[in-house]
Design a protein around this motif. Sequence first.
Motif, PDB file in Angstrom:
ATOM      1  N   HIS A   1      -4.860  13.347   4.400  1.00  0.00           N
ATOM      2  CA  HIS A   1      -4.385  12.131   3.747  1.00  0.00           C
ATOM      3  C   HIS A   1      -3.155  11.561   4.435  1.00  0.00           C
ATOM      4  N   ASP A   2      -2.471  12.370   5.211  1.00  0.00           N
ATOM      5  CA  ASP A   2      -1.229  11.937   5.849  1.00  0.00           C
ATOM      6  C   ASP A   2      -1.425  11.648   7.330  1.00  0.00           C
ATOM      7  N   PHE A   3      -2.685  11.512   7.744  1.00  0.00           N
ATOM      8  CA  PHE A   3      -2.973  11.289   9.162  1.00  0.00           C
ATOM      9  C   PHE A   3      -2.364   9.963   9.599  1.00  0.00           C
ATOM     10  N   HIS A   4      -1.674   9.958  10.715  1.00  0.00           N
ATOM     11  CA  HIS A   4      -1.123   8.730  11.263  1.00  0.00           C
ATOM     12  C   HIS A   4      -0.992   8.864  12.771  1.00  0.00           C
ATOM     13  N   VAL A   5      -1.069   7.733  13.439  1.00  0.00           N
ATOM     14  CA  VAL A   5      -0.997   7.696  14.891  1.00  0.00           C
ATOM     15  C   VAL A   5       0.461   7.571  15.307  1.00  0.00           C
TER      16      VAL A   5
ATOM     17  N   LYS B   1       0.848  -1.183   0.000  1.00  0.00           N
ATOM     18  CA  LYS B   1       0.000   0.000   0.000  1.00  0.00           C
ATOM     19  C   LYS B   1       0.882   1.231   0.000  1.00  0.00           C
ATOM     20  N   PRO B   2       0.698   2.122  -0.985  1.00  0.00           N
ATOM     21  CA  PRO B   2       1.516   3.340  -1.003  1.00  0.00           C
ATOM     22  C   PRO B   2       1.085   4.304   0.067  1.00  0.00           C
ATOM     23  N   GLU B   3       1.978   5.206   0.378  1.00  0.00           N
ATOM     24  CA  GLU B   3       1.681   6.216   1.384  1.00  0.00           C
ATOM     25  C   GLU B   3       1.437   7.536   0.693  1.00  0.00           C
ATOM     26  N   THR B   4       0.468   8.301   1.167  1.00  0.00           N
ATOM     27  CA  THR B   4       0.174   9.600   0.593  1.00  0.00           C
ATOM     28  C   THR B   4       0.486  10.669   1.603  1.00  0.00           C
ATOM     29  N   SER B   5       0.548  11.919   1.118  1.00  0.00           N
ATOM     30  CA  SER B   5       0.823  13.036   2.020  1.00  0.00           C
ATOM     31  C   SER B   5      -0.108  14.180   1.727  1.00  0.00           C
ATOM     32  N   ALA B   6      -0.500  14.897   2.776  1.00  0.00           N
ATOM     33  CA  ALA B   6      -1.381  16.053   2.663  1.00  0.00           C
ATOM     34  C   ALA B   6      -1.337  16.817   3.956  1.00  0.00           C
ATOM     35  N   PRO B   7      -1.738  18.063   3.948  1.00  0.00           N
ATOM     36  CA  PRO B   7      -1.667  18.854   5.163  1.00  0.00           C
ATOM     37  C   PRO B   7      -2.691  18.452   6.187  1.00  0.00           C
ATOM     38  N   THR B   8      -2.399  18.741   7.438  1.00  0.00           N
ATOM     39  CA  THR B   8      -3.344  18.508   8.516  1.00  0.00           C
ATOM     40  C   THR B   8      -4.331  19.642   8.592  1.00  0.00           C
TER      41      THR B   8
ATOM     42  N   VAL C   1      -2.015  -0.046  12.801  1.00  0.00           N
ATOM     43  CA  VAL C   1      -3.040   0.971  13.056  1.00  0.00           C
ATOM     44  C   VAL C   1      -3.086   1.966  11.906  1.00  0.00           C
ATOM     45  N   ASN C   2      -1.927   2.425  11.472  1.00  0.00           N
ATOM     46  CA  ASN C   2      -1.879   3.417  10.402  1.00  0.00           C
ATOM     47  C   ASN C   2      -2.280   2.825   9.053  1.00  0.00           C
ATOM     48  N   TYR C   3      -1.967   1.547   8.842  1.00  0.00           N
ATOM     49  CA  TYR C   3      -2.429   0.872   7.631  1.00  0.00           C
ATOM     50  C   TYR C   3      -3.954   0.806   7.602  1.00  0.00           C
ATOM     51  N   THR C   4      -4.532   0.495   8.741  1.00  0.00           N
ATOM     52  CA  THR C   4      -5.994   0.432   8.826  1.00  0.00           C
ATOM     53  C   THR C   4      -6.613   1.800   8.567  1.00  0.00           C
ATOM     54  N   ILE C   5      -5.988   2.839   9.129  1.00  0.00           N
ATOM     55  CA  ILE C   5      -6.491   4.197   8.917  1.00  0.00           C
ATOM     56  C   ILE C   5      -6.439   4.555   7.438  1.00  0.00           C
ATOM     57  N   GLN C   6      -5.335   4.207   6.777  1.00  0.00           N
ATOM     58  CA  GLN C   6      -5.222   4.504   5.354  1.00  0.00           C
ATOM     59  C   GLN C   6      -6.264   3.756   4.541  1.00  0.00           C
ATOM     60  N   SER C   7      -6.566   2.523   4.939  1.00  0.00           N
ATOM     61  CA  SER C   7      -7.572   1.746   4.220  1.00  0.00           C
ATOM     62  C   SER C   7      -8.947   2.380   4.326  1.00  0.00           C
ATOM     63  N   LEU C   8      -9.231   2.964   5.497  1.00  0.00           N
ATOM     64  CA  LEU C   8     -10.541   3.581   5.735  1.00  0.00           C
ATOM     65  C   LEU C   8     -10.600   5.034   5.285  1.00  0.00           C
ATOM     66  N   GLN C   9      -9.437   5.617   4.963  1.00  0.00           N
ATOM     67  CA  GLN C   9      -9.373   7.051   4.713  1.00  0.00           C
ATOM     68  C   GLN C   9     -10.324   7.551   3.628  1.00  0.00           C
TER      69      GLN C   9
ATOM     70  N   SER D   1     -13.892  18.946  14.085  1.00  0.00           N
ATOM     71  CA  SER D   1     -12.522  18.525  14.378  1.00  0.00           C
ATOM     72  C   SER D   1     -12.472  17.193  15.113  1.00  0.00           C
ATOM     73  N   LYS D   2     -13.605  16.461  15.124  1.00  0.00           N
ATOM     74  CA  LYS D   2     -13.603  15.136  15.728  1.00  0.00           C
ATOM     75  C   LYS D   2     -12.603  14.248  15.004  1.00  0.00           C
ATOM     76  N   PRO D   3     -12.092  13.204  15.682  1.00  0.00           N
ATOM     77  CA  PRO D   3     -11.059  12.363  15.078  1.00  0.00           C
ATOM     78  C   PRO D   3     -11.415  11.829  13.703  1.00  0.00           C
ATOM     79  N   SER D   4     -12.656  11.347  13.509  1.00  0.00           N
ATOM     80  CA  SER D   4     -12.998  10.768  12.214  1.00  0.00           C
ATOM     81  C   SER D   4     -12.896  11.785  11.114  1.00  0.00           C
ATOM     82  N   ASN D   5     -13.247  13.041  11.416  1.00  0.00           N
ATOM     83  CA  ASN D   5     -13.177  14.080  10.407  1.00  0.00           C
ATOM     84  C   ASN D   5     -11.735  14.486  10.132  1.00  0.00           C
TER      85      ASN D   5
END
Length: 512
Positions: free
Chosen positions: A75-79, A36-43, A216-224, A65-69
């Motif tokens: 796109h670069d959100f990671h724990v 799975k490639p990684e993407t980048s974007a501003p927070t 965890v971050n892989y799962t987040i990217q899958s759901l992103q 500003s809830k976590p899901s939002n």
Amino acid sequence: MKSGRILSPDSIRSMPDVKEKVPLKDPGDAECGSCKPETSAPTRDGRSGPEDHPDCLIDSVEDVSKPSNKIGTNHDFHVEAKVSPPSSLEGKVKETTHNAFWDHLKDQLSATPPDFSCALELLKEIKEILLSLLLPRQSRLRSEIEEALAAELLEQKAAHGALNVRLLSKYVLDTMTLLCAPVRDEAVQNLENITDPVRLLRGIFQVLGLMKMDMVNYTIQSLQPHLQEHSIQHERATFQELLNKQPSLLDHTTKWLTQAAADLTTPLPACADASDSTPVACSSPNEAANSPEPLSPTMVLSQGFLNLLLWDPENEEFPETLLMDRTRLQELESQLHRLTILASVLLVASSFSGSVLFGSPQFVDKLKRITKDLMEEFDSRPEEAMQTVSEQVSQEIHQSLKNMGLAALSSDNTASLIGQLQSIAKKENCVRSVIDQRIHLFLKCCLVLGVQRSLLDLPGGLTVIEAELAELGQKFVSLTHHNQKVFGPYYTEILKTLIPPAQTSETEVESL
């Protein structure tokens, strides 16, 4: 056996304190081999708004500003695991406690006969972590792990003194090799060289902690993608509810777009020395007035977004649709300002350095570091900062020319170089004005053509900050694109009143 408080097995789960972002690999690589490639974007963490906006709108900004939002819009959100500095009290306490646990384990395994009670708890923890890293389709590997690390079997071996910790650790390492991201391969391989069972188990837990974060971050990217769509719908629905209660909620947004349309039809004064500006695929904002091409919704909206990077902090009429992004836009404006100063310094320096010296990446990087190190001071004391920059840069040029056997700067050239660099502290400085215009032109091209295409034809003086511009452009484009997806329908209705229908194609309006 050492005395003192000992960590419970459950607390071992949080032992690895790491703060690291890595390329993610599908944890199912052991069976499917996909990546799975990684993407980048501003927070979009920063939220603020002028006081004249209604409290309900500010509250809605906080709600979005809830976590899901935040995950959906970034796109670069990671724990990241919290890291305590080793010198801090918390860091020292953690280190002392962890060392006490592992010393206790060492005492148990060194006893005669060995005491495997802690080792059994650790192996149980390892088994649970490995199982948590598996995907649903990896049923065969799940069965293998459950069989190899079955609690009852391990307890029976321990009771007979036949528990081979080294052999079990080898199985764990082989399994970790199958499941880890590519960046962890070296860490796992290094563990194979450890012969001490306690050090090996400690290393296994540290790497497993990293792998858990990767999962965890892989799962987040899958759901992103799903979370992003949810975020768009949520933000729009929340805003619409407020708009239904207060129809004037788009007044500032309307003024913002009206001003953008006016900017595109009114020529702006250009710097006298800007005639050598390198042409690019996009026209600059003040060229639009002389362009035969009529205004379009895309042009107006792009100009509006660019204007936000020049927003007067005292002006409280900030567009309602961009309140969530105001802090982030201010950060981008600050980043743009720093790049303007940096590129200006390098442009002046290049005219005194010669093509041979300035063609050295190491030399250019050194000048960039000198200038960047003084950026913080520039914000509060520009004259003093540029005085220091001018002295260090001129010194570096003089010494580098000397080292390369080239003619050193004359006293007159040195004085001219220092004077030109010091004048960059003034906002009206022509070099600074030209660079500022070119960076804004680059960002406009990013909105129209995309970042990668815009980087192919950079205006003069910007190639030395290409990497920094790419980062700025990507952040700006990502922020504006998300905002446009959320509030596009509102922008479309406003722009219909600003642009004559004859100048606007229906397709372009609907694309907003």
